[in-house]
Structures are given as C-alpha cells and as structure tokens.
Design a protein around this motif. Structure first.
Motif, PDB file in Angstrom:
ATOM      1  N   THR A  87       0.458   3.724   1.818  1.00 27.14           N
ATOM      2  CA  THR A  87       0.568   4.220   3.168  1.00 27.14           C
ATOM      3  C   THR A  87       2.103   3.993   3.741  1.00 27.14           C
ATOM      4  O   THR A  87       2.549   4.386   4.900  1.00 27.14           O
ATOM      5  N   GLN A 141      -2.386   3.058  -5.809  1.00 29.59           N
ATOM      6  CA  GLN A 141      -3.278   3.668  -4.781  1.00 29.59           C
ATOM      7  C   GLN A 141      -2.542   5.262  -4.897  1.00 29.59           C
ATOM      8  O   GLN A 141      -1.691   5.726  -5.008  1.00 29.59           O
ATOM      9  N   HIS A 184       0.744  -1.275  -0.122  1.00 30.73           N
ATOM     10  CA  HIS A 184      -0.075   0.111  -0.074  1.00 30.73           C
ATOM     11  C   HIS A 184       0.836   1.103  -0.051  1.00 30.73           C
ATOM     12  O   HIS A 184       1.947   1.192   0.456  1.00 30.73           O
ATOM     13  N   ARG A 231       0.218  -7.007  -4.814  1.00 33.15           N
ATOM     14  CA  ARG A 231      -0.289  -7.824  -3.752  1.00 33.15           C
ATOM     15  C   ARG A 231      -0.275  -9.211  -4.409  1.00 33.15           C
ATOM     16  O   ARG A 231      -0.968  -9.354  -5.515  1.00 33.15           O
ATOM     17  N   GLU A 251     -16.536  -0.999  -2.317  1.00 26.12           N
ATOM     18  CA  GLU A 251     -15.725  -0.124  -1.542  1.00 26.12           C
ATOM     19  C   GLU A 251     -14.656   0.485  -2.409  1.00 26.12           C
ATOM     20  O   GLU A 251     -13.787   0.056  -3.187  1.00 26.12           O
ATOM     21  N   VAL A 252     -14.693   1.928  -2.284  1.00 30.21           N
ATOM     22  CA  VAL A 252     -13.528   2.611  -2.955  1.00 30.21           C
ATOM     23  C   VAL A 252     -12.237   3.242  -2.144  1.00 30.21           C
ATOM     24  O   VAL A 252     -11.335   3.319  -2.625  1.00 30.21           O
TER      25      VAL A 252
HETATM   26  C1  FA5 Z   1      -5.222   0.050   2.559  1.00 27.91           C
HETATM   27  O1  FA5 Z   1      -4.446  -0.247   1.861  1.00 27.91           O
HETATM   28  C2  FA5 Z   1      -5.010   1.114   3.630  1.00 27.91           C
HETATM   29  N1  FA5 Z   1      -3.523   1.282   3.314  1.00 27.91           N
HETATM   30  C3  FA5 Z   1      -5.857   2.411   3.445  1.00 27.91           C
HETATM   31  C4  FA5 Z   1      -5.628   3.223   4.213  1.00 27.91           C
HETATM   32  C5  FA5 Z   1      -4.693   4.359   4.260  1.00 27.91           C
HETATM   33  C6  FA5 Z   1      -6.635   3.222   5.396  1.00 27.91           C
HETATM   34  C7  FA5 Z   1      -4.744   5.372   5.201  1.00 27.91           C
HETATM   35  C8  FA5 Z   1      -6.571   4.237   6.628  1.00 27.91           C
HETATM   36  C9  FA5 Z   1      -5.614   5.200   6.410  1.00 27.91           C
HETATM   37  P1  FA5 Z   1      -6.995  -1.649   1.518  1.00 27.91           P
HETATM   38  O2  FA5 Z   1      -6.537  -2.725   1.539  1.00 27.91           O
HETATM   39  O3  FA5 Z   1      -8.576  -1.587   2.030  1.00 27.91           O
HETATM   40  O4  FA5 Z   1      -6.797  -0.546   2.560  1.00 27.91           O
HETATM   41  O5  FA5 Z   1      -7.101  -0.754   0.103  1.00 27.91           O
HETATM   42  C10 FA5 Z   1      -7.472   0.612  -0.191  1.00 27.91           C
HETATM   43  C11 FA5 Z   1      -8.326   0.596  -1.388  1.00 27.91           C
HETATM   44  O6  FA5 Z   1      -7.541   0.027  -2.461  1.00 27.91           O
HETATM   45  C12 FA5 Z   1      -9.600  -0.183  -1.389  1.00 27.91           C
HETATM   46  O7  FA5 Z   1     -10.540   0.556  -0.896  1.00 27.91           O
HETATM   47  C13 FA5 Z   1      -9.757  -0.459  -2.975  1.00 27.91           C
HETATM   48  O8  FA5 Z   1     -10.313   0.702  -3.472  1.00 27.91           O
HETATM   49  C14 FA5 Z   1      -8.317  -0.375  -3.448  1.00 27.91           C
HETATM   50  N2  FA5 Z   1      -8.045  -1.917  -3.480  1.00 27.91           N
HETATM   51  C15 FA5 Z   1      -7.654  -2.936  -2.605  1.00 27.91           C
HETATM   52  N3  FA5 Z   1      -7.404  -4.052  -3.012  1.00 27.91           N
HETATM   53  C16 FA5 Z   1      -7.579  -3.796  -4.211  1.00 27.91           C
HETATM   54  C17 FA5 Z   1      -7.458  -4.919  -5.544  1.00 27.91           C
HETATM   55  N4  FA5 Z   1      -6.919  -6.129  -5.241  1.00 27.91           N
HETATM   56  N5  FA5 Z   1      -7.551  -4.495  -6.658  1.00 27.91           N
HETATM   57  C18 FA5 Z   1      -7.882  -3.152  -7.110  1.00 27.91           C
HETATM   58  N6  FA5 Z   1      -8.127  -2.146  -6.057  1.00 27.91           N
HETATM   59  C19 FA5 Z   1      -8.010  -2.565  -4.525  1.00 27.91           C
END
Ligand code: FA5
Ligand code: MG
Length: 431
Positions: free
Chosen positions: A121, A157, A119, A143, A264-265
C-alpha cells in the motif's frame, strides 16, 4: 564510498542498498540477513509458487476488467524497489503518528526517514499521482516478526486500487451522486483519524453518499469473492469481517474457511477520500485491497511451511510448473536431508545427432544404477561442435537419500558407475 553491509551494520554509519547510500542513525535496525532478501523477487521467479499465484491473480483482473476494445484496464507494477520513506509507508496513508505499526519493534528501518515497506500500500499515492486509476502493485514486504510455519519477516503482498468516476458508477442516472451536496473540496482535511476514537462510522465517510458506497462495496466484494472462487473453487466458505484501516472507510477483511479454521486472506475498503484529494482526484470514489501471496499459495498448493518459499532446493521448486497455471500440483514433502548435485557431460557417438538421442534411455540407466537416491535429472547444456560436428550433452543429477545424509565420496562412486554404464550402453564418450 562503497561499503559492504555484509560486515557489521551498526559499526558503520552508512548502508548501501541497491546502489543508494543511506546514513544510519538510532532508528537503524535492519540486519544483513534481511538485506540479503532484497532483490530476490520470488514473486517474479519462473515456476515459483508465488509467481504462479501472482499470475493467476493478475490474469483474473485482466479478464474481469476490460475496456471497449477488450484490453485490460489494470496495469501491474511488480518491480518497485522495497525501500520507501516513512511518508510513503505511513503519513501518506493517514496512519496516525502514534499508531503501533510504525514502531521500531515492528518494522525494518534503514534510518529515521527510510524503511523497507511494511505493505505494498506504500506505493498507492505515487501510482495514483502518476495518473493511474486501475492498478495492481506486487512485491516483497518486510515486518519484524518471529520465524515459524506461518510467519516470516519477509513476505509478499498484492495491492489493488480502482477509481470509479460519477458516470462509470451511475451511468446516465443524473439523480445519483458520489458526493453529498454538502461536501466541498477541502485541502486542509488531510489528517489522520485516531484509530481508538469511537467516532469512525463503519457505514461510510461523511463526504460520500450511501448509494455510491453501497455500489462500490458491492463491486469490491463481488470481484474479491470471484477471485477467491477462481483460486479455490466455487465451494469455499467465506465471511466478511468489519475492520479498521487508517486508509479505508468502511473496511473489511475476507476470511476463508480452510482445514477447520477461518483464515484471513485480505484487507480492503473504500479509500479515504482525503487520500484521493491529496493526489488531485476529486471526482471519483475508490476501492483498495491488499492480500498476502504466501497465505493463498499455502492453501492452493498445500505448502505446510512459509520457509519453503525461500528454499533453493530443487526438490521443492521442481514441483511447480507455470506452463499450465490452472492445473496445479499439490506440494509433496521432500526429504530434509541435503542434496548432492553432480554434472555428467558426454559426446554422442560420431554420426549421432542430438535429436536422435533418447533422454529416457539415459534416465533409465541413471535410475538403474543410482536407484532411489536420484531425486532429479535435468538437461543443463547441449551443443554441436562446429568443426568436428560431434554433439555434446550435459545432465545434472541431483542425489538425495530419504533417510540420511549422503557423503560426496559415495555419490561420486555412484556417479562414475552411471558414467561407465552410459559408455557401455549408449556408446558415448565422457568429457
Ligand atoms: C495490510 O497490510 C493493508 N495494507 C491491506 C490493505 C490494503 C487494506 C489496501 C485496505 C486497503 P494486513 O497487515 O492485514 O493489512 O495484511 C494484509 C494481508 O497480508 C493479510 O490479510 C495476510 O494475507 C497477509 N499477511 C499479513 N501479515 C502476514 C504475515 N506475517 N505472514 C504472511 N502473510 C501476512
Ligand atoms: Mg490484517
């Protein structure tokens, strides 16, 4: 020693990525295919839908937060190398040692110390430590996942952090405070909380006052909903879902109703204060969020398959144009049969200038001769010979049949007929 990783990753004990050499070990699971994505930077490629969506989001933040001189408050960091340490991706963000997101089965590890960021982050701490208090970080993330229409092992991201100090949050009101009076700076407080523990308080962290959290939450949700409306229009249906991230508390996900489903966005929340303290920030409260660029772009452009973002097919890429970010074309599916590209170069007749050449005349000839198998025509080169004064043009013609694969031989035949017609009708000389 310079070794190519293109051969066999596991048979060698070093890996080279962007001029750095890494020792491989029992954690190494990165593949040559995945390595080949590093540096492609689709989020920066002109006219690419991921670049368009990045610019839209950046512009929205530039507009939404300005200083007293009207300059943007947020800085943008979109060229940071995706190789990060385990510390950056996990430890710095208070991700517990046994958290499933660290597993070898979920990440691309270079070795036990380095991985491709899972990420954006992962860059939060280094950017805050460098003194920034409003910033966006954009980039490719990796990932381990299946490959289907919504999953790809590489996606993009955009992360944001905003730190708000006492006076910015409460102005002149001296009765309100960010921190509970019982809160003391405690350098030893930096430790992960167990995600399975029942004691996470979704209302706030112990150190914060409820007023500070509510105001920051309100600002965060207002700005994110504003972004969603800027992208998708005012009529979107949305909902906030309580969730858990190790690095924020409280935490939420934003979902948008799209084609009959809640999607979920992004994830967001109030930054864990231990993280800010570890960067030397003791007087501010912060919000952070992270969103996926592909998901937003798929909605915005009606792109049905996440693999298309990696396509080098000009039939895909030519549909998007960043010259007007706010007038967006919906994606039109292209034929799946392969393209053939042939260039055509010619000298204009003596005395004819490049400016007086009508490209539309040329296009008509191409269409007349080539018919529907001509998918695109683009001007790839033009120049004037310094001695003879003659002008030359080069066009690239992309051929593709909608129902079958064209052979190079039949394309060549059509291509020479086009050249012949140009000679006859435009009086050009083929080079
Ligand atoms: C995170 O990666 C956290 N680092 C986000 C965060 C940052 C939260 C700062 C709080 C503070 P997550 O794994 O849910 O969270 O991914 C964030 C976003 O990335 C998701 O909402 C989605 O829009 C996108 N995402 C996640 N996995 C995938 C995927 N396999 N394919 C496409 N988009 C994805
Ligand atoms: Mg999520």
């Amino acid at each position: 020693v310079r070794r190519s990783y293109k051969t066999n990753v596991s048979a060698q004990n070093t890996l080279e990525i962007r001029n750095n050499v890494y020792q491989t070990d029992e954690w190494t699971n990165i593949t040559p295919k995945i390595l080949s994505y590093i540096g492609l930077n689709k989020h920066l490629q002109k006219n690419h839908p991921l670049s368009i969506i990045r610019q839209r989001i950046v512009n929205y933040f530039y507009r939404s937060y300005t200083n007293s001189r009207g300059n943007p408050l947020f800085s943008v960091h979109d060229k940071i190398c995706p190789v990060v340490t385990v510390q950056q991706n996990f430890d710095n963000l208070l991700v517990p040692a046994d958290h499933p997101s660290r597993a070898k089965s979920d990440c691309y590890y270079i070795n036990k110390h380095y991985l491709l960021r899972a990420h954006t982050t992962a860059h939060q701490i280094e950017l805050i430590k460098s003194g920034l208090d409003n910033f966006l970080a954009v980039g490719d993330v990796y990932r381990r996942d299946e490959i289907d229409s919504t999953h790809y092992p590489v996606f993009h991201q955009l992360d944001a952090v905003r730190l708000i100090s006492q006076d910015k949050l409460f102005g002149n009101n001296l009765d309100l405070h960010i921190f509970e009076s019982s809160y003391k700076v405690n350098p030893s407080s930096f430790s992960p909380i167990n995600s399975s523990s029942k004691c996470i308080d979704q209302s706030k962290q112990p150190c914060h006052t409820l007023e500070a959290v509510k105001l920051t939450e309100h600002e965060l949700k207002t700005i994110l909903l504003g972004l969603a409306k800027d992208l998708f229009g005012n009529n979107i249906e949305h909902r906030w879902i309580d969730t858990y991230f190790p690095f924020t508390q409280p935490s939420w996900e934003l979902e948008i109703y799209y084609k009959g489903n809640w999607m979920e966005v992004l994830g967001c929340g109030i930054m864990r204060h231990e993280i800010l303290e570890s960067c030397g920030v003791t007087n501010s409260i912060g919000y952070a969020f992270g969103l996926g660029l592909e998901r937003l772009a798929m909605v915005l452009f009606d792109i049905p398959d996440i693999r298309l973002f990696w396509s080098n097919d000009t039939g895909f890429l030519h549909q998007f144009n960043e010259s007007n970010l706010y007038k967006l074309n919906k994606y039109k599916p292209v034929s799946v049969y392969p393209q053939c590209k042939n260039d055509l170069s010619f000298w204009l007749p003596e005395n004819q200038d490049i400016d007086s050449f009508s490209a539309n005349d040329f296009y008509d000839i191409v269409r007349n001769v080539g018919g529907d198998i001509v998918e695109q025509i683009s001007l790839v080169d033009k120049f004037k010979h310094p001695k003879t004064g003659k002008s030359s043009l080069c066009f690239r013609i992309v051929y593709r049949h909608m129902e079958r694969t064209l052979t190079q031989a039949e394309v060549n035949e059509i291509h020479s007929k086009i050249a012949q017609s140009c000679v006859e009708q435009l009086e050009v000389t083929i080079r």
